[in-house]
Design an enzyme around this catalytic site. Structure first.
Site, PDB file in Angstrom:
ATOM      1  CG  ASP A  25      -8.454   3.462  -4.793  1.00  0.00           C
ATOM      2  OD1 ASP A  25      -7.866   2.373  -4.660  1.00  0.00           O
ATOM      3  OD2 ASP A  25      -8.942   4.098  -3.840  1.00  0.00           O
ATOM      4  CG  ASN A  46       2.359   0.106  -3.607  1.00  0.00           C
ATOM      5  OD1 ASN A  46       3.115  -0.810  -3.240  1.00  0.00           O
ATOM      6  ND2 ASN A  46       1.536   0.717  -2.772  1.00  0.00           N
ATOM      7  NE  ARG A  47       9.729   2.034  -6.727  1.00  0.00           N
ATOM      8  CZ  ARG A  47      10.417   2.328  -7.838  1.00  0.00           C
ATOM      9  NH1 ARG A  47      11.291   1.461  -8.312  1.00  0.00           N
ATOM     10  NH2 ARG A  47      10.245   3.487  -8.449  1.00  0.00           N
ATOM     11  NE  ARG A  48       7.311   0.897   1.151  1.00  0.00           N
ATOM     12  CZ  ARG A  48       8.607   0.976   1.499  1.00  0.00           C
ATOM     13  NH1 ARG A  48       9.205  -0.062   2.069  1.00  0.00           N
ATOM     14  NH2 ARG A  48       9.291   2.075   1.246  1.00  0.00           N
ATOM     15  CD  GLU A  49       0.263  -2.581  -2.432  1.00  0.00           C
ATOM     16  OE1 GLU A  49      -0.582  -2.163  -1.617  1.00  0.00           O
ATOM     17  OE2 GLU A  49       0.104  -2.531  -3.671  1.00  0.00           O
TER      18      GLU A  49
END
Length: 347
Positions: free
Chosen positions: A290, A219-222
């Site tokens: 998921d 995701n964006r933060r990851e």
């Protein structure tokens, strides 16, 4: 982009012929719902009168659940405890016809078991009574220790057999101790040997080398954490983090989920492709990642292009965020969502 009706039918029609192996941390997600009737005399905490409960496959098992609901043959590889949550999880998986032959039960660790306790409230809205829920607390029973040597050897032997028998492999890392660099290297190596797709849902707490994988879906933060850049939400910064991440791991398809902003796809030799969210209503975003990796991988296994797969994954995520809990969607729901989202198809 727009699919022709024929092209969409070709891709979705291949889902039921696809065999996908999911490797990762297996969990049992349990929910308790009830009414708060009073404050406890023992401590300043609410007393919940439980009215219903339910349990679902969680973690990597939820990815397999999404694959199965879309018609694919899904097989799971991982470890559970020799305990009641583990037995319950296996039963739920068997009920969904998800393969469990590569799941090992051990007495050396518990099954990861997450219990969410939610209070139900009802309120009037436009003269209609609407039910709402508020999570009060989550109870986690788990171990994040590394896998014991005997279980690791057993799992690696299973993976060498199973990878060649599947069209694609998904690695789901929830940082619960199963996934390490040795496993990643083995899976990617075996998949390349047999010409299989490898899709990876990474965890920022485990900075592994994912080089050689087919798909990386943070995701964006990851993505910012993995790229070593300060978090930001603007398009330029996100593209910079994505570009750095793709070069770092030499990944063919980098798919970043952006929440309400949709998804960003980077492919080797192609311009970045952004697809806006397809969600019509958002009730619960849990499990949407998921669903996205399940649908994207399944579409690639059905010989979709990266852009086609990103659109299908985005439509799929748009359905599940409109449902409460870690929901899935059927092939019919996905087909309907694609049809409504694109308007009229060419014949």
């Amino acid at each position: 982009m727009h699919f022709s009706s024929k092209r969409l039918a070709e891709i979705l029609g291949a889902f039921q012929r696809s065999r996908i192996l999911v490797i990762g941390d297996l969990m049992l997600d349990e929910f308790l719902w009830g009414k708060v009737t009073r404050i406890s005399p023992e401590a300043p905490v609410p007393v919940l009168d439980v009215q219903r409960r339910a349990a679902y496959p969680g973690g990597a098992a939820n990815v397999a659940r999404n694959l199965a609901s879309l018609g694919a043959h899904a097989e799971l590889a991982g470890v559970i405890g020799k305990d009641e949550p583990g037995k319950h999880l296996l039963q739920l998986l068997n009920d969904k016809s998800i393969g469990t032959g590569s799941i090992r039960a051990t007495s050396l660790r518990p099954t990861t078991h997450k219990t969410r306790i939610c209070a139900i409230t009802r309120q009037l809205h436009d003269h209609l009574e609407i039910e709402d829920q508020q999570q009060i607390v989550r109870v986690d029973d788990e171990s994040c220790a590394a896998l014991d040597p005997e279980s690791k050897k057993w799992l690696f032997d299973q993976l060498r057999e199973e990878i060649q028998a599947h069209d694609a492999v998904i690695i789901e890392d929830y940082a619960k101790g199963l996934i390490d660099q040795e496993l990643v290297t083995l899976v990617i190596g075996e998949a390349k040997k047999h010409g299989k797709i490898v899709a990876i849902d990474p965890n920022p707490n485990n900075p592994f080398d994912w080089s050689g994988g087919t798909v990386l879906k943070p995701n964006r933060r990851e993505a910012f954490l993995a790229a070593g850049l300060p978090y930001a939400q603007d398009e330029e910064s996100t593209l910079k983090a994505a570009t750095r991440l793709q070069k770092k791991h030499a990944i063919r398809h980098l798919l970043i989920t952006l929440g309400e902003a949709g998804m960003l796809l980077l492919e080797e030799g192609q311009k970045p492709y952004h697809t806006p969210t397809r969600a019509q209503d958002v009730f619960d975003v849990s499990g949407a990642g998921d669903t996205a990796i399940a649908a994207f991988t399944l579409a690639l296994a059905a010989r979709a292009t990266g852009i086609e797969a990103a659109e299908i994954a985005n439509y799929a995520a748009g359905v599940v965020v409109g449902k409460l809990g870690t929901a899935t969607l059927s092939l019919e729901e996905l087909r309907d969502m694609c049809t409504k989202g694109q308007g009229a198809y060419d014949p």
